[in-house]
Design an enzyme around this catalytic site. Structure first.
Site, PDB file in Angstrom:
ATOM      1  N   CYS A  12       2.675   9.161  -4.163  1.00 44.77           N
ATOM      2  CA  CYS A  12       3.454   7.964  -3.820  1.00 44.77           C
ATOM      3  C   CYS A  12       3.213   6.814  -4.821  1.00 44.77           C
ATOM      4  CB  CYS A  12       3.098   7.513  -2.411  1.00 44.77           C
ATOM      5  SG  CYS A  12       3.939   5.978  -1.958  1.00 44.77           S
ATOM      6  N   VAL A  52       3.465   5.596   3.833  1.00 48.69           N
ATOM      7  CA  VAL A  52       2.293   5.121   3.118  1.00 48.69           C
ATOM      8  C   VAL A  52       2.806   4.207   2.008  1.00 48.69           C
ATOM      9  CG1 VAL A  52       0.784   7.082   3.592  1.00 48.69           C
ATOM     10  CG2 VAL A  52       2.282   7.167   1.583  1.00 48.69           C
ATOM     11  N   GLU A  64       3.569  -2.072   3.521  1.00 52.11           N
ATOM     12  CA  GLU A  64       4.430  -2.494   2.410  1.00 52.11           C
ATOM     13  C   GLU A  64       3.539  -2.848   1.208  1.00 52.11           C
ATOM     14  OE1 GLU A  64       7.650  -2.558   1.597  1.00 52.11           O
ATOM     15  OE2 GLU A  64       8.155  -1.626   3.480  1.00 52.11           O
ATOM     16  N   SER A  65       3.667  -2.033   0.156  1.00 54.00           N
ATOM     17  CA  SER A  65       2.741  -2.154  -0.977  1.00 54.00           C
ATOM     18  C   SER A  65       2.627  -3.570  -1.554  1.00 54.00           C
ATOM     19  CB  SER A  65       3.136  -1.168  -2.085  1.00 54.00           C
ATOM     20  OG  SER A  65       4.462  -1.384  -2.500  1.00 54.00           O
TER      21      SER A  65
HETATM   22  N1  LIG Z   1       8.633  -0.235   0.474  1.00 54.41           N
HETATM   23  C1  LIG Z   1       7.517   0.613   0.811  1.00 54.41           C
HETATM   24  C2  LIG Z   1       7.886   2.038   0.412  1.00 54.41           C
HETATM   25  C3  LIG Z   1       6.862   3.061   0.911  1.00 54.41           C
HETATM   26  C4  LIG Z   1       7.429   4.477   0.836  1.00 54.41           C
HETATM   27  O1  LIG Z   1       8.643   4.699   0.686  1.00 54.41           O
HETATM   28  N2  LIG Z   1       6.525   5.465   0.951  1.00 54.41           N
HETATM   29  C5  LIG Z   1       6.961   6.841   0.988  1.00 54.41           C
HETATM   30  C6  LIG Z   1       6.120   7.698   0.048  1.00 54.41           C
HETATM   31  S1  LIG Z   1       6.308   7.218  -1.635  1.00 54.41           S
HETATM   32  C7  LIG Z   1       6.734   7.410   2.375  1.00 54.41           C
HETATM   33  O2  LIG Z   1       5.727   7.148   2.991  1.00 54.41           O
HETATM   34  N3  LIG Z   1       7.651   8.245   2.847  1.00 54.41           N
HETATM   35  C8  LIG Z   1       7.493   8.929   4.100  1.00 54.41           C
HETATM   36  C9  LIG Z   1       8.669   8.743   4.995  1.00 54.41           C
HETATM   37  O3  LIG Z   1       9.623   8.043   4.628  1.00 54.41           O
HETATM   38  O4  LIG Z   1       8.623   9.340   6.077  1.00 54.41           O
HETATM   39  C10 LIG Z   1       6.263   0.126   0.096  1.00 54.41           C
HETATM   40  O5  LIG Z   1       6.402  -0.541  -0.940  1.00 54.41           O
HETATM   41  O6  LIG Z   1       5.137   0.361   0.575  1.00 54.41           O
END
Ligand SMILES: N[C@@H](CCC(=O)N[C@@H](CS)C(=O)NCC(=O)O)C(=O)O
Length: 219
Positions: A12, A52, A64-65
């Site tokens: 990720c 995550v 949120e990162s």
């Molecule tokens: N905007 C969020 C994006 C986080 C995100 O999209 N994480 C993905 C992995 S890269 C995730 O956990 N996906 C699992 C899902 O959507 O179920 C951030 O910046 O933290």
């Protein structure tokens, strides 16, 4: 001391931003990988989005990162990863916003979009955003976004560049050589100990993206 738990996945890019901030600030924490194809019930219970990265700080959660990294900046201010000057600080946040709203969606879109008829438009948009980044980097003394001070802006963008070999492999996209400031920034980033302890080789990303580009997995 309040215990910091960090939940992430090693593919990720958003979680990678937080790994870099944790390393830059040498923040003690307990890290745990979450299998995103099989999210455990206990994680679904603590995570409002099921995604995550996520931080658990004592009994509180932050997600949120970009928000997590600002939270880390607030709680662990040394070394600072945002400038003190309010105007420069605002500009840093504008570039972080540009990453989230424009650069990152183009970058991820090119590899995740399975409809080939969309690829040319996404490629053009990605090149446009890279040109914008090149211009921003040429307006500083470098090598970092804010000159010689490494900041949250740098670590917000970096993961998507490390993932780029997947775009090259699956979409034939190469970072143009003409973007000399971007290349100089990338070289500086690769010397950071925070990157060196966390980085993965191109083959890691090529393998990780394979199920997505073959349409075997939802992003
Ligand atoms: N905007 C969020 C994006 C986080 C995100 O999209 N994480 C993905 C992995 S890269 C995730 O956990 N996906 C699992 C899902 O959507 O179920 C951030 O910046 O933290």
């Amino acid at each position: 001391m309040t215990t910091l738990h960090f939940y992430y996945n090693d593919v990720c890019p958003f979680a990678y931003r937080v790994r870099l901030a944790l390393a830059e600030k040498a923040i003690p924490h307990e890290a745990q990988i979450i299998d995103l194809q099989n999210i455990p019930d206990w994680y679904a219970d603590i995570s409002p989005t099921g995604k995550v990265p996520l931080l658990k700080y004592g009994d509180d959660v932050v997600w949120e990162s970009t928000v997590i990294n600002e939270f880390l900046e607030d709680v662990f201010p040394d070394p600072p990863l945002l400038p003190r000057n309010p105007v420069v600080r605002a500009h840093a946040r504008i570039w972080i916003e540009y990453c989230n709203s424009t650069f990152q969606p183009n970058c991820c879109g090119l590899v995740f979009e399975l409809d080939e008829s969309q690829h040319e438009a996404i490629r053009t948009a990605l090149l446009d955003s890279l040109t914008t980044i090149e211009k921003a980097l040429s307006e500083t003394t470098g090598p970092y976004w804010l000159g010689d001070r490494f900041s949250l802006v740098d670590l917000t963008y970096y993961p998507f560049f490390e993932h780029m070999p997947a775009l090259t492999e699956y979409r034939g996209f190469e970072l143009p050589k003409s973007l000399s400031r971007v290349h100089r920034w990338l070289e500086a980033m690769q010397t950071r100990p925070s990157v060196q302890v966390n980085r993965q080789p191109p083959a890691f990303y090529i393998e990780a993206y394979k199920p997505y580009v073959e349409g075997r997995m939802d992003k």
